[in-house]
Write a protein that holds these residues in place. Structure first.
Motif, mmCIF file in Angstrom:
data_model
loop_
_atom_site.group_PDB
_atom_site.id
_atom_site.type_symbol
_atom_site.label_atom_id
_atom_site.label_comp_id
_atom_site.label_asym_id
_atom_site.label_seq_id
_atom_site.Cartn_x
_atom_site.Cartn_y
_atom_site.Cartn_z
ATOM 1 N N SER A 118 0.806 -1.208 0.000
ATOM 2 C CA SER A 118 0.000 0.000 0.000
ATOM 3 C C SER A 118 0.841 1.260 0.000
ATOM 4 C CB SER A 118 -0.918 -0.005 1.235
ATOM 5 O OG SER A 118 -0.162 -0.151 2.412
ATOM 6 N N VAL A 119 2.175 1.118 0.069
ATOM 7 C CA VAL A 119 3.037 2.292 0.000
ATOM 8 C C VAL A 119 2.864 3.008 -1.328
ATOM 9 C CG1 VAL A 119 5.444 3.054 0.079
ATOM 10 C CG2 VAL A 119 4.668 1.235 1.585
ATOM 11 N N ARG A 120 2.397 2.302 -2.349
ATOM 12 C CA ARG A 120 2.253 2.930 -3.662
ATOM 13 C C ARG A 120 1.216 4.039 -3.629
ATOM 14 N NH1 ARG A 120 -1.067 -0.919 -7.847
ATOM 15 N NH2 ARG A 120 -3.131 -0.662 -6.931
ATOM 16 N N ASP A 121 0.295 4.030 -2.637
ATOM 17 C CA ASP A 121 -0.683 5.083 -2.499
ATOM 18 C C ASP A 121 -0.172 6.242 -1.656
ATOM 19 O OD1 ASP A 121 -2.535 3.630 -3.966
ATOM 20 O OD2 ASP A 121 -3.192 2.530 -2.181
ATOM 21 N N CYS A 122 1.073 6.167 -1.221
ATOM 22 C CA CYS A 122 1.645 7.183 -0.339
ATOM 23 C C CYS A 122 2.189 8.345 -1.174
ATOM 24 C CB CYS A 122 2.764 6.571 0.498
ATOM 25 S SG CYS A 122 3.498 7.715 1.670
ATOM 26 N N THR A 123 1.819 9.567 -0.802
ATOM 27 C CA THR A 123 2.319 10.759 -1.480
ATOM 28 C C THR A 123 3.435 11.380 -0.654
ATOM 29 O OG1 THR A 123 0.718 12.188 -0.383
ATOM 30 C CG2 THR A 123 0.055 11.175 -2.480
ATOM 31 N N VAL A 124 4.115 12.348 -1.263
ATOM 32 C CA VAL A 124 5.230 13.007 -0.563
ATOM 33 C C VAL A 124 4.732 13.700 0.696
ATOM 34 C CG1 VAL A 124 7.003 14.789 -0.762
ATOM 35 C CG2 VAL A 124 6.494 13.318 -2.715
ATOM 36 N N GLU A 125 3.547 14.302 0.623
ATOM 37 C CA GLU A 125 3.022 15.010 1.790
ATOM 38 C C GLU A 125 2.685 14.065 2.932
ATOM 39 O OE1 GLU A 125 1.915 15.280 -1.252
ATOM 40 O OE2 GLU A 125 2.567 17.292 -1.853
ATOM 41 N N MET A 126 2.476 12.783 2.637
ATOM 42 C CA MET A 126 2.081 11.821 3.670
ATOM 43 C C MET A 126 3.277 11.118 4.296
ATOM 44 S SD MET A 126 -1.070 10.218 1.477
ATOM 45 C CE MET A 126 -1.450 8.899 2.610
ATOM 46 N N GLU A 127 4.474 11.309 3.749
ATOM 47 C CA GLU A 127 5.638 10.593 4.260
ATOM 48 C C GLU A 127 5.957 11.036 5.687
ATOM 49 O OE1 GLU A 127 8.792 11.255 1.581
ATOM 50 O OE2 GLU A 127 7.986 9.984 0.001
ATOM 51 N N PRO A 128 6.292 10.101 6.565
ATOM 52 C CA PRO A 128 6.646 10.466 7.940
ATOM 53 C C PRO A 128 7.929 11.292 7.978
ATOM 54 C CG PRO A 128 6.186 8.107 7.735
ATOM 55 C CD PRO A 128 6.303 8.636 6.354
ATOM 56 N N VAL A 129 8.040 12.120 9.011
ATOM 57 C CA VAL A 129 9.234 12.930 9.250
ATOM 58 C C VAL A 129 9.872 12.446 10.543
ATOM 59 C CG1 VAL A 129 10.129 15.242 9.669
ATOM 60 C CG2 VAL A 129 8.254 14.907 8.056
ATOM 61 N N ILE A 130 11.170 12.116 10.467
ATOM 62 C CA ILE A 130 11.893 11.589 11.627
ATOM 63 C C ILE A 130 12.838 12.659 12.153
ATOM 64 C CG2 ILE A 130 13.484 9.818 12.458
ATOM 65 C CD1 ILE A 130 12.439 7.953 10.320
ATOM 66 N N ASP A 131 12.828 12.853 13.460
ATOM 67 C CA ASP A 131 13.709 13.827 14.119
ATOM 68 C C ASP A 131 14.467 13.141 15.246
ATOM 69 O OD1 ASP A 131 14.938 16.156 14.917
ATOM 70 O OD2 ASP A 131 13.250 16.800 16.166
ATOM 71 N N PRO A 132 15.816 13.031 15.144
ATOM 72 C CA PRO A 132 16.682 13.477 14.055
ATOM 73 C C PRO A 132 16.622 12.497 12.885
ATOM 74 C CG PRO A 132 17.993 12.404 15.721
ATOM 75 C CD PRO A 132 16.594 12.451 16.273
ATOM 76 N N PRO A 133 17.066 12.916 11.692
ATOM 77 C CA PRO A 133 16.965 12.020 10.529
ATOM 78 C C PRO A 133 17.902 10.831 10.582
ATOM 79 C CG PRO A 133 18.076 14.073 9.958
ATOM 80 C CD PRO A 133 17.555 14.256 11.332
ATOM 81 N N SER A 134 18.951 10.878 11.400
ATOM 82 C CA SER A 134 19.872 9.753 11.575
ATOM 83 C C SER A 134 20.484 9.840 12.964
ATOM 84 C CB SER A 134 20.975 9.766 10.504
ATOM 85 O OG SER A 134 21.754 10.942 10.610
ATOM 86 N N LEU A 135 20.979 8.692 13.446
ATOM 87 C CA LEU A 135 21.564 8.627 14.789
ATOM 88 C C LEU A 135 22.959 8.027 14.714
ATOM 89 C CD1 LEU A 135 18.631 7.328 17.050
ATOM 90 C CD2 LEU A 135 19.606 9.617 17.029
ATOM 91 N N VAL A 136 23.883 8.613 15.463
ATOM 92 C CA VAL A 136 25.205 8.024 15.701
ATOM 93 C C VAL A 136 25.322 7.865 17.210
ATOM 94 C CG1 VAL A 136 27.693 8.243 15.432
ATOM 95 C CG2 VAL A 136 26.173 9.110 13.651
ATOM 96 N N VAL A 137 25.285 6.618 17.701
ATOM 97 C CA VAL A 137 25.148 6.344 19.124
ATOM 98 C C VAL A 137 26.300 5.459 19.602
ATOM 99 C CG1 VAL A 137 23.595 5.535 20.936
ATOM 100 C CG2 VAL A 137 22.654 6.383 18.787
ATOM 101 N N LYS A 138 26.823 5.796 20.760
ATOM 102 C CA LYS A 138 27.849 4.962 21.378
ATOM 103 C C LYS A 138 27.192 3.723 21.990
ATOM 104 C CE LYS A 138 31.568 5.062 24.813
ATOM 105 N NZ LYS A 138 32.239 5.872 25.852
#
Length: 672
Positions: free
Chosen positions: A24-44
């Motif tokens: 069902s991801v094919r029905d997903c538009t750019v406006e519907m995409e989740p936003v992750i904060d922060p976009p990446s993690l560097v963790v010890k």
């Protein structure tokens, strides 16, 4: 149900889509995409980690798919993923944030996670030195052993002779998801006069962290322990040879230049062939299992649904667990377009223990309609409306929502009803971390404990001083105890610097649930804490310098603000005044010439002391004013004498007038 378990495993593991199978991801538009904060993690390794996923529009489920601390929030546009200690190496592959929208469109976003581990130790060793050639050049090899490091693809081994860098060994083409042991070799041919020189190596991790990761240095090997012959040569001949890698998996070999040896190419080809064969076999198994599963599912759906909802459980496992839909089975897909039911209300916000009800309606005739829920599940044949109702919502699993399912000519369509269950706190308590009274200028911690509240994501703790709001604490500042899927106990803190303005001031906190309810949920207020702050004196109304005339009244004031109450001491010209030594006011009814001088008021308590000086000048009285102290009458001597003389003269004048008048009267009497 074995085939559904098997189907579930394959549908989640593989990302292959073909023929009529679609995600069902094919029905997903750019406006519907989740936003992750922060976009990446560097963790010890071993440190805490957290990230927030936010979805847009009308997502009714937001969640995290992860090996640890996977979570989902129904009826929320935000989900928090956090671990207190990151020790699962599988998280290095990243985790997935998803949002499921009306119509069951699913949008995904990947959070990239890099887990690094500083080496446990770095050890440098050497082989036995050998003299070769006519010039007796010394040849030996060094081995740098880096133990317990990750990630290996970001590792560089740096070689040193003294403080001079000789070269670097990198491992860019190698990848292991956990910590490994790395060994790198360096061959040395050296002839030098400096037998005090030393060799060492260092492990360097090149990662995008807030602060650079310090290099881990090895021990040093002194040449004076190796060289027995000295020659006059400007420097040694150094060349890098192969670097051997060992880890938790099969060791690989690579050149420092980054090109794989010929043996490595052969291994790579063999590995590629094996991977292709395995993938083909897996694909064949998946196709076979899917075919059998769908045939069995069609047989189940063709049967009438019974009251215990067995077929609904069957469909739920396929429609909820797997994002893949195919053949004649659709979840609000193409076959259900235009037949979507209407749920009234579209979402529920229910108080824990309170009643809940919802009605689902459709304009089309259904073979069967039903509610799939842990409480109040029901089904009905040949109907266009079905009510879900419970008298008391006490099952926390309902917070994930309930599923409505209708079958149109044996083709199922589903709709989700999101449910938010809230619980007003049983108690809100405010405590102070230390015994009172407080000291001015010191830092203290107020703790607000909110007991048995839900949902914690919608909770705000509001801090008050008297009735004035000071601060608000949200989810990221909470310490949470209990199952977050149910009611929990929350603790939030407020740091204050005690000041004299806080003395006799009261602090309190309140728990606020921000939910879309018909009537606002009242805040739950805590007890109040009345603060007592000890502080040193401050003089608030000191008298100014004064000039008086001898005999005038003198009143000096140095009232101070202090806690505890202060004591006062008056001095004149550094001598203590005995009669006026305990009051903020100094009073002299009649000053004399020797009353002049510098008066000092000293105010003190247990927290300190303060003083103020007041200058008093006394002028001489030229008119000789006398103050009758017992009666408080002031007599001016020259003026009194003058007044007395006037009075005497007036009396004499009146006596003369009387005598003359009598004499005149006697003369005028008739003679007899």
């Amino acid at each position: 149900m074995e085939f559904f378990t098997l189907l579930q495993q394959h549908l989640w593991i593989t990302l292959l889509c073909f023929a009529d199978f679609y995600v069902s991801v094919r029905d997903c538009t750019v406006e519907m995409e989740p936003v992750i904060d922060p976009p990446s993690l560097v963790v010890k390794y071993g440190d805490p980690a957290s990230a927030i996923c936010r979805t847009q529009h009308n997502a009714f489920i937001t969640g995290w798919e992860a090996p640890v601390e996977a979570t989902r929030a129904a009826g929320s546009h935000q989900a928090v993923w956090e671990v207190s200690s990151l020790t699962n190496w599988s998280l290095a592959k990243g985790i997935t944030c998803y949002g499921i929208y009306v119509g069951y469109a699913e949008c995904l976003a990947i959070l990239s996670i890099t887990i690094y581990k500083i080496p446990e130790r770095v050890t440098l060793s050497h082989s036995d030195p050998v003299l070769k050639g006519a010039e007796n050049r010394l040849e030996f090899s060094l081995e740098c052993d880096v133990k317990g490091v990750a990630p290996v693809e970001n590792l560089t081994v740096i070689w040193f002779r003294g403080h001079t860098e000789l070269g670097r060994s990198e491992f860019r083409q190698l990848y292991w998801s956990d910590d490994v042991t790395v060994r790198a070799n360096l061959s040395i041919t050296d002839s030098t006069e400096d037998n005090r020189a030393s060799y060492s190596c260092a492990a360097h991790l090149d990662l995008d962290t807030a602060d650079p990761i310090p290099d881990t240095r090895s021990n040093s090997i002194l040449l004076e322990d190796l060289y027995k012959y000295a020659r006059e040569v400007s420097g040694g001949d150094v060349r890098l040879t192969e670097v051997n890698y060992t880890g938790d998996a099969n060791p690989g070999v690579m050149e420092p230049s980054g090109e794989l040896p010929s043996v490595g190419n052969s291994r790579e080809i063999i590995l590629g062939v094996v991977v292709v064969v395995v993938l083909v076999l897996i694909l064949a198994v998946v196709v076979l299992v899917w075919w059998k599963c769908f045939k069995k599912l069609a047989a189940y759906v063709s049967k009438p649904l019974n009251t215990n909802m067995e077929s609904f459980h069957l469909l739920q496992q396929l429609l909820w667990i797997s994002p893949l839909c195919s053949a004649d089975f659709y979840v609000s897909g193409q076959r259900c377009r235009g037949k979507e039911p209407v749920i009234d209300p579209p979402a529920l916000v229910v108080k824990y223990g309170g009643p809940a009800t919802a009605t689902c309606r459709t304009e089309y005739n259904t073979t069967r309609m039903g509610w799939e829920a842990t409480m109040g599940a029901s089904s009905k044949e040949n109907t266009q409306q079905l009510v879900w109702s419970v008298d008391s919502v006490t099952d926390w699993s309902l917070k994930d929502g309930i599923l409505w399912l209708a079958i149109y000519e044996y083709k199922p369509c589903t709709t989700h009803l999101p449910i938010t269950i809230y619980k007003i706190p049983e108690n809100v308590a405010l405590v102070l971390d230390e015994a009172r009274p407080l000291l001015e200028g010191h830092e203290y911690l107020l703790e607000c404990e909110v007991q048995s509240v839900a949902p914690v994501n919608n909770l705000t703790v509001i801090w008050f001083r008297e009735d004035t709001e000071q601060k608000r604490s949200g989810y990221s500042q909470f310490r949470i105890e209990g199952d977050r899927d149910q009611n929990v106990t929350v603790r939030a803190n407020l740091r204050i610097i005690a000041s004299r303005e806080d003395n006799r001031a009261s602090y309190s906190c309140a728990a606020q649930l921000d939910l879309d309810t018909a009537a606002p949920i009242p805040d739950t207020r805590s007890n109040s804490i009345l603060l007592e702050v000890l502080y040193k004196p401050t003089i608030v109304s000191p008298s100014e310098d004064v000039s008086l005339t001898e005999g005038d009244r003198l009143e000096l004031n140095c009232t101070a603000d202090a806690n505890p109450s202060p004591t006062y001491e008056w001095r004149r010209d550094n001598k203590t005044l005995e009669n006026n030594n305990s009051s903020s006011t100094l009073l002299i009814e009649s000053v004399e010439m020797d009353s002049a001088g510098v008066y000092e008021c000293i105010v003190s308590n247990t927290q300190g002391e303060v003083s103020v000086e007041i200058r008093v000048d006394v002028r001489n009285n030229p008119r000789g004013i006398i103050i009758d102290k017992p009666r408080g009458i002031i007599i001016d001597t020259p003026r009194a004498i003058m007044i007395g003389e006037v009075v005497v003269a007036l009396v004499v004048f009146l006596v003369l007038v009387v005598l003359i008048r009598r004499k005149h009267c006697k003369r005028n009497e008739p003679h007899q």
